[in-house]
Design a protein around this motif. Sequence first.
Motif, PDB file in Angstrom:
ATOM      1  N   MET A 190       0.816  -1.023  -0.007  1.00 52.30           N
ATOM      2  CA  MET A 190       0.029   0.080   0.177  1.00 52.30           C
ATOM      3  C   MET A 190       1.073   1.224  -0.074  1.00 52.30           C
ATOM      4  N   ARG A 191       0.506   2.283  -0.843  1.00 54.17           N
ATOM      5  CA  ARG A 191       1.230   3.503  -0.684  1.00 54.17           C
ATOM      6  C   ARG A 191       0.969   4.256   0.346  1.00 54.17           C
ATOM      7  N   LYS A 192       2.244   4.974   0.692  1.00 50.76           N
ATOM      8  CA  LYS A 192       2.213   5.717   2.083  1.00 50.76           C
ATOM      9  C   LYS A 192       0.828   6.590   2.371  1.00 50.76           C
ATOM     10  N   SER A 193       0.552   7.208   1.259  1.00 53.24           N
ATOM     11  CA  SER A 193      -0.626   8.247   1.414  1.00 53.24           C
ATOM     12  C   SER A 193      -1.823   7.246   1.757  1.00 53.24           C
ATOM     13  N   LYS A 194      -2.059   6.171   1.255  1.00 53.33           N
ATOM     14  CA  LYS A 194      -3.163   5.153   1.555  1.00 53.33           C
ATOM     15  C   LYS A 194      -3.004   4.712   2.788  1.00 53.33           C
ATOM     16  N   GLU A 195      -1.807   4.390   3.272  1.00 52.77           N
ATOM     17  CA  GLU A 195      -1.513   4.280   4.713  1.00 52.77           C
ATOM     18  C   GLU A 195      -1.914   4.906   5.764  1.00 52.77           C
ATOM     19  N   ILE A 196      -1.760   6.347   5.409  1.00 54.07           N
ATOM     20  CA  ILE A 196      -2.130   7.412   6.283  1.00 54.07           C
ATOM     21  C   ILE A 196      -3.399   7.659   6.328  1.00 54.07           C
ATOM     22  N   GLY A 197      -4.160   7.489   5.074  1.00 58.49           N
ATOM     23  CA  GLY A 197      -5.615   7.525   4.974  1.00 58.49           C
ATOM     24  C   GLY A 197      -6.313   6.572   5.734  1.00 58.49           C
ATOM     25  N   SER A 198      -5.788   5.431   5.689  1.00 52.24           N
ATOM     26  CA  SER A 198      -6.385   4.077   6.351  1.00 52.24           C
ATOM     27  C   SER A 198      -6.261   4.378   7.871  1.00 52.24           C
ATOM     28  N   THR A 199      -5.164   4.681   8.218  1.00 53.58           N
ATOM     29  CA  THR A 199      -4.889   4.998   9.901  1.00 53.58           C
ATOM     30  C   THR A 199      -5.760   6.147  10.502  1.00 53.58           C
ATOM     31  N   LEU A 200      -6.103   7.130   9.438  1.00 55.30           N
ATOM     32  CA  LEU A 200      -6.748   8.204  10.193  1.00 55.30           C
ATOM     33  C   LEU A 200      -8.221   7.709  10.016  1.00 55.30           C
ATOM     34  N   LEU A 201      -8.714   7.016   9.203  1.00 55.11           N
ATOM     35  CA  LEU A 201     -10.106   6.639   9.056  1.00 55.11           C
ATOM     36  C   LEU A 201     -10.437   5.694  10.123  1.00 55.11           C
ATOM     37  N   ARG A 202      -9.282   4.588  10.426  1.00 52.61           N
ATOM     38  CA  ARG A 202      -9.739   3.652  11.373  1.00 52.61           C
ATOM     39  C   ARG A 202      -9.572   4.464  12.745  1.00 52.61           C
ATOM     40  N   ILE A 203      -8.841   5.190  13.289  1.00 56.02           N
ATOM     41  CA  ILE A 203      -8.846   6.035  14.502  1.00 56.02           C
ATOM     42  C   ILE A 203     -10.016   6.875  14.582  1.00 56.02           C
ATOM     43  N   VAL A 204     -10.405   7.475  13.629  1.00 55.85           N
ATOM     44  CA  VAL A 204     -11.574   8.404  13.758  1.00 55.85           C
ATOM     45  C   VAL A 204     -12.828   7.451  14.101  1.00 55.85           C
ATOM     46  N   LEU A 205     -12.852   6.320  12.904  1.00 59.18           N
ATOM     47  CA  LEU A 205     -13.947   5.512  13.202  1.00 59.18           C
ATOM     48  C   LEU A 205     -13.943   4.818  14.600  1.00 59.18           C
ATOM     49  N   GLY A 206     -12.993   4.456  14.976  1.00 61.28           N
ATOM     50  CA  GLY A 206     -12.957   3.736  16.153  1.00 61.28           C
ATOM     51  C   GLY A 206     -13.385   4.821  17.482  1.00 61.28           C
ATOM     52  N   ILE A 207     -12.940   5.922  17.417  1.00 65.80           N
ATOM     53  CA  ILE A 207     -13.324   7.065  18.278  1.00 65.80           C
ATOM     54  C   ILE A 207     -14.928   7.152  18.351  1.00 65.80           C
ATOM     55  N   THR A 208     -15.376   7.295  17.053  1.00 65.19           N
ATOM     56  CA  THR A 208     -16.691   7.721  16.932  1.00 65.19           C
ATOM     57  C   THR A 208     -17.810   6.590  17.401  1.00 65.19           C
ATOM     58  N   PHE A 209     -17.333   5.286  17.285  1.00 69.51           N
ATOM     59  CA  PHE A 209     -18.149   4.059  17.605  1.00 69.51           C
ATOM     60  C   PHE A 209     -17.751   3.979  19.131  1.00 69.51           C
ATOM     61  N   PHE A 210     -16.603   4.154  19.633  1.00 76.00           N
ATOM     62  CA  PHE A 210     -16.548   4.156  21.314  1.00 76.00           C
ATOM     63  C   PHE A 210     -17.346   5.079  21.906  1.00 76.00           C
ATOM     64  N   VAL A 211     -17.397   6.299  21.397  1.00 76.65           N
ATOM     65  CA  VAL A 211     -18.164   7.316  22.106  1.00 76.65           C
ATOM     66  C   VAL A 211     -19.615   6.799  22.037  1.00 76.65           C
ATOM     67  N   HIS A 212     -20.054   6.526  21.022  1.00 75.34           N
ATOM     68  CA  HIS A 212     -21.520   5.930  20.802  1.00 75.34           C
ATOM     69  C   HIS A 212     -22.054   4.873  21.665  1.00 75.34           C
ATOM     70  N   GLY A 213     -20.957   3.827  21.943  1.00 77.88           N
ATOM     71  CA  GLY A 213     -21.207   2.743  22.879  1.00 77.88           C
ATOM     72  C   GLY A 213     -21.251   3.176  24.174  1.00 77.88           C
ATOM     73  N   LEU A 214     -20.343   4.106  24.517  1.00 72.93           N
ATOM     74  CA  LEU A 214     -20.196   4.628  25.691  1.00 72.93           C
ATOM     75  C   LEU A 214     -21.272   5.355  26.252  1.00 72.93           C
ATOM     76  N   SER A 215     -21.893   6.139  25.179  1.00 72.75           N
ATOM     77  CA  SER A 215     -23.082   6.878  25.746  1.00 72.75           C
ATOM     78  C   SER A 215     -24.232   5.820  25.821  1.00 72.75           C
ATOM     79  N   LYS A 216     -24.358   4.760  25.239  1.00 71.48           N
ATOM     80  CA  LYS A 216     -25.428   3.911  25.393  1.00 71.48           C
ATOM     81  C   LYS A 216     -25.419   3.286  26.793  1.00 71.48           C
ATOM     82  N   PHE A 217     -24.406   3.178  27.123  1.00 71.94           N
ATOM     83  CA  PHE A 217     -24.035   2.493  28.630  1.00 71.94           C
ATOM     84  C   PHE A 217     -24.407   3.722  29.673  1.00 71.94           C
TER      85      PHE A 217
END
Length: 141
Positions: free
Chosen positions: A1-28
């Motif tokens: 994978m090219r470096k820019s795609k690596e950076i993009g995937s990493t950013l998407l992964r982190i932001v998606l993770g934070i988003t779902f974590f916050v939604h799960g936490l708010s449910k509890f």
Amino acid sequence: MRKSKEIGSTLLRIVLGITFFVHGLSKFQGGIENVSGWFHSIGLPNFMAYIVASIELVGGIALVVGLGTRVISALFVFIMAGAIFKVKLAAGFSGNGKMPGYELELLLLIVALNLALSGSGFLSLDRVLSRLKDSNKAIQN
């Protein structure tokens, strides 16, 4: 994978993770029993609220650190598809004035699908574990 795609995937992964974590936490934090009752009111079994909230909470943390990215992302795809078809579809893409539409859920679904297909990018435990596995194979051969 090219470096820019690596950076993009990493950013998407982190932001998606934070988003779902916050939604799960708010449910509890908001009372999982209330969420369970709402699930029941829309025709889903009560226990599904616990499953969805747990996947969002634990899966969100896992995505942030890059552990099990493909599997967790696939689970998020199913959760978002369920949210769209069971709850939001009737309101349309951008809402109907009474409730928001499914544009956010669709975006989260597509980001999760991208990660399920492409993997975690760099700075992930998935990458570290893969390299350890590869080095152990090399040592054994």
